[in-house]
Design a protein around this motif. Sequence first.
Motif, PDB file in Angstrom:
ATOM      1  N   ILE A  83       0.866  -1.178   0.000  1.00 46.78           N
ATOM      2  CA  ILE A  83       0.000   0.000   0.000  1.00 46.78           C
ATOM      3  C   ILE A  83       0.902   1.229   0.000  1.00 46.78           C
ATOM      4  O   ILE A  83       1.879   1.296   0.724  1.00 46.78           O
ATOM      5  CB  ILE A  83      -0.954  -0.022   1.211  1.00 46.78           C
ATOM      6  CG1 ILE A  83      -1.912  -1.191   1.021  1.00 46.78           C
ATOM      7  CG2 ILE A  83      -1.681   1.303   1.363  1.00 46.78           C
ATOM      8  CD1 ILE A  83      -3.015  -1.285   2.003  1.00 46.78           C
ATOM      9  N   GLY A  84       0.593   2.152  -0.826  1.00 44.97           N
ATOM     10  CA  GLY A  84       1.403   3.363  -0.965  1.00 44.97           C
ATOM     11  C   GLY A  84       1.873   3.504  -2.390  1.00 44.97           C
ATOM     12  O   GLY A  84       1.345   4.289  -3.160  1.00 44.97           O
ATOM     13  N   ASN A  85       2.849   2.668  -2.757  1.00 41.53           N
ATOM     14  CA  ASN A  85       3.336   2.762  -4.138  1.00 41.53           C
ATOM     15  C   ASN A  85       2.846   1.599  -5.009  1.00 41.53           C
ATOM     16  O   ASN A  85       3.255   1.470  -6.148  1.00 41.53           O
ATOM     17  CB  ASN A  85       4.855   2.856  -4.177  1.00 41.53           C
ATOM     18  CG  ASN A  85       5.545   1.558  -3.830  1.00 41.53           C
ATOM     19  OD1 ASN A  85       4.913   0.618  -3.340  1.00 41.53           O
ATOM     20  ND2 ASN A  85       6.829   1.491  -4.089  1.00 41.53           N
ATOM     21  N   ASN A  86       1.972   0.759  -4.472  1.00 40.00           N
ATOM     22  CA  ASN A  86       1.357  -0.340  -5.225  1.00 40.00           C
ATOM     23  C   ASN A  86       2.371  -1.242  -5.916  1.00 40.00           C
ATOM     24  O   ASN A  86       2.193  -1.612  -7.073  1.00 40.00           O
ATOM     25  CB  ASN A  86       0.343   0.203  -6.239  1.00 40.00           C
ATOM     26  CG  ASN A  86      -0.762   0.973  -5.565  1.00 40.00           C
ATOM     27  OD1 ASN A  86      -1.044   0.776  -4.387  1.00 40.00           O
ATOM     28  ND2 ASN A  86      -1.394   1.864  -6.290  1.00 40.00           N
ATOM     29  N   PHE A  87       3.409  -1.615  -5.203  1.00 38.78           N
ATOM     30  CA  PHE A  87       4.399  -2.546  -5.744  1.00 38.78           C
ATOM     31  C   PHE A  87       3.840  -3.960  -5.644  1.00 38.78           C
ATOM     32  O   PHE A  87       3.467  -4.423  -4.565  1.00 38.78           O
ATOM     33  CB  PHE A  87       5.715  -2.457  -4.958  1.00 38.78           C
ATOM     34  CG  PHE A  87       6.779  -3.389  -5.478  1.00 38.78           C
ATOM     35  CD1 PHE A  87       7.556  -3.022  -6.557  1.00 38.78           C
ATOM     36  CD2 PHE A  87       6.971  -4.627  -4.896  1.00 38.78           C
ATOM     37  CE1 PHE A  87       8.529  -3.877  -7.054  1.00 38.78           C
ATOM     38  CE2 PHE A  87       7.940  -5.492  -5.387  1.00 38.78           C
ATOM     39  CZ  PHE A  87       8.718  -5.116  -6.458  1.00 38.78           C
ATOM     40  N   GLU A 120      14.007  -8.639  -9.441  1.00 36.51           N
ATOM     41  CA  GLU A 120      12.550  -8.700  -9.340  1.00 36.51           C
ATOM     42  C   GLU A 120      12.008  -7.807  -8.223  1.00 36.51           C
ATOM     43  O   GLU A 120      10.845  -7.400  -8.264  1.00 36.51           O
ATOM     44  CB  GLU A 120      12.086 -10.140  -9.119  1.00 36.51           C
ATOM     45  CG  GLU A 120      12.299 -11.019 -10.329  1.00 36.51           C
ATOM     46  CD  GLU A 120      12.111 -12.496 -10.045  1.00 36.51           C
ATOM     47  OE1 GLU A 120      11.649 -13.202 -10.955  1.00 36.51           O
ATOM     48  OE2 GLU A 120      12.428 -12.943  -8.916  1.00 36.51           O
ATOM     49  N   LEU A 121      12.848  -7.509  -7.241  1.00 41.17           N
ATOM     50  CA  LEU A 121      12.440  -6.634  -6.145  1.00 41.17           C
ATOM     51  C   LEU A 121      12.773  -5.171  -6.421  1.00 41.17           C
ATOM     52  O   LEU A 121      12.533  -4.309  -5.572  1.00 41.17           O
ATOM     53  CB  LEU A 121      13.096  -7.080  -4.837  1.00 41.17           C
ATOM     54  CG  LEU A 121      12.612  -8.416  -4.275  1.00 41.17           C
ATOM     55  CD1 LEU A 121      13.425  -8.809  -3.049  1.00 41.17           C
ATOM     56  CD2 LEU A 121      11.132  -8.376  -3.961  1.00 41.17           C
ATOM     57  N   GLU A 122      13.298  -4.882  -7.595  1.00 43.44           N
ATOM     58  CA  GLU A 122      13.619  -3.506  -7.974  1.00 43.44           C
ATOM     59  C   GLU A 122      12.360  -2.659  -7.889  1.00 43.44           C
ATOM     60  O   GLU A 122      11.329  -2.999  -8.464  1.00 43.44           O
ATOM     61  CB  GLU A 122      14.176  -3.470  -9.399  1.00 43.44           C
ATOM     62  CG  GLU A 122      14.729  -2.135  -9.814  1.00 43.44           C
ATOM     63  CD  GLU A 122      16.015  -1.780  -9.098  1.00 43.44           C
ATOM     64  OE1 GLU A 122      16.180  -0.593  -8.778  1.00 43.44           O
ATOM     65  OE2 GLU A 122      16.839  -2.682  -8.851  1.00 43.44           O
ATOM     66  N   VAL A 133      -4.416  -7.515  -0.723  1.00 42.35           N
ATOM     67  CA  VAL A 133      -4.610  -8.762  -1.452  1.00 42.35           C
ATOM     68  C   VAL A 133      -5.752  -8.520  -2.431  1.00 42.35           C
ATOM     69  O   VAL A 133      -6.837  -8.092  -2.031  1.00 42.35           O
ATOM     70  CB  VAL A 133      -4.950  -9.922  -0.490  1.00 42.35           C
ATOM     71  CG1 VAL A 133      -5.156 -11.215  -1.251  1.00 42.35           C
ATOM     72  CG2 VAL A 133      -3.853 -10.082   0.561  1.00 42.35           C
ATOM     73  N   LYS A 134      -5.480  -8.781  -3.728  1.00 41.60           N
ATOM     74  CA  LYS A 134      -6.472  -8.514  -4.765  1.00 41.60           C
ATOM     75  C   LYS A 134      -6.772  -9.788  -5.546  1.00 41.60           C
ATOM     76  O   LYS A 134      -5.877 -10.583  -5.805  1.00 41.60           O
ATOM     77  CB  LYS A 134      -5.957  -7.457  -5.736  1.00 41.60           C
ATOM     78  CG  LYS A 134      -5.762  -6.096  -5.104  1.00 41.60           C
ATOM     79  CD  LYS A 134      -5.273  -5.091  -6.131  1.00 41.60           C
ATOM     80  CE  LYS A 134      -5.166  -3.705  -5.531  1.00 41.60           C
ATOM     81  NZ  LYS A 134      -4.762  -2.726  -6.556  1.00 41.60           N
ATOM     82  N   LEU A 135      -8.016  -9.921  -5.944  1.00 39.01           N
ATOM     83  CA  LEU A 135      -8.450 -11.020  -6.798  1.00 39.01           C
ATOM     84  C   LEU A 135      -8.816 -10.411  -8.141  1.00 39.01           C
ATOM     85  O   LEU A 135      -9.777  -9.650  -8.234  1.00 39.01           O
ATOM     86  CB  LEU A 135      -9.656 -11.737  -6.182  1.00 39.01           C
ATOM     87  CG  LEU A 135     -10.258 -12.879  -6.997  1.00 39.01           C
ATOM     88  CD1 LEU A 135      -9.259 -14.015  -7.156  1.00 39.01           C
ATOM     89  CD2 LEU A 135     -11.524 -13.381  -6.350  1.00 39.01           C
ATOM     90  N   GLU A 136      -8.018 -10.699  -9.143  1.00 37.10           N
ATOM     91  CA  GLU A 136      -8.176 -10.117 -10.480  1.00 37.10           C
ATOM     92  C   GLU A 136      -8.292  -8.600 -10.410  1.00 37.10           C
ATOM     93  O   GLU A 136      -9.142  -7.989 -11.051  1.00 37.10           O
ATOM     94  CB  GLU A 136      -9.354 -10.723 -11.233  1.00 37.10           C
ATOM     95  CG  GLU A 136      -9.077 -12.101 -11.765  1.00 37.10           C
ATOM     96  CD  GLU A 136     -10.056 -12.507 -12.853  1.00 37.10           C
ATOM     97  OE1 GLU A 136     -11.259 -12.150 -12.786  1.00 37.10           O
ATOM     98  OE2 GLU A 136      -9.599 -13.205 -13.775  1.00 37.10           O
ATOM     99  N   GLY A 137      -7.444  -7.973  -9.607  1.00 36.83           N
ATOM    100  CA  GLY A 137      -7.401  -6.524  -9.501  1.00 36.83           C
ATOM    101  C   GLY A 137      -8.410  -5.911  -8.553  1.00 36.83           C
ATOM    102  O   GLY A 137      -8.359  -4.722  -8.281  1.00 36.83           O
TER     103      GLY A 137
END
Length: 178
Positions: A83-87, A120-122, A133-137
């Motif tokens: 949450i915040g930068n949506n990584f 991958e963590l960049e 936690v999202k289900l199909e966005g």
Amino acid sequence: MKQLIWMALILFLVGCSADMSAKEPYPVEKDYPFNERLVQEVPNNITLKTYPSSNEFKINFVTTYEQAAFLKRNESYITFETIGNNFKLPKASLVIGERFEIEDLVYYAMKIHVRATKAELEGIPQSFSQLEVKLEGVPLMTLNIGNVSFSEEATRYSEDVSAEELKEAALLLHEGQK
């Protein structure tokens, strides 16, 4: 020679019985009434150093057995974002853990297990304490996970949460349902 024939026959039969028809994962369930109040986080403060080839950490929570089954069934459609930068966490999987029976109800511990390379963590935030936690966005739940931070001076990987901590979370969840 007779043993070779039997082994070949067994291998042939095993090959014939393998089901190779599944081409796609189970269809997503969009009509399940997921209840975020039936989830209990297990906060764990973690400080990690990022390594070039392999990084690993775990985020724990407890939920009802129905919701655990729903999450596991739909795992291929679930994403985890800070949450915040949506990584979006790469290579995150759901692992069903310990089972807790309290009175007539059943709860399961679950882990979000993240395995990723430094590349991958960049872009991951230097620290974060909430995960969506999202289900199909579409958002399912927000987890308050403690503080996950990254530091070049860190020397440890994340540690597993104890069975007692998981059981305490299950008890808290159970008491909240009364």
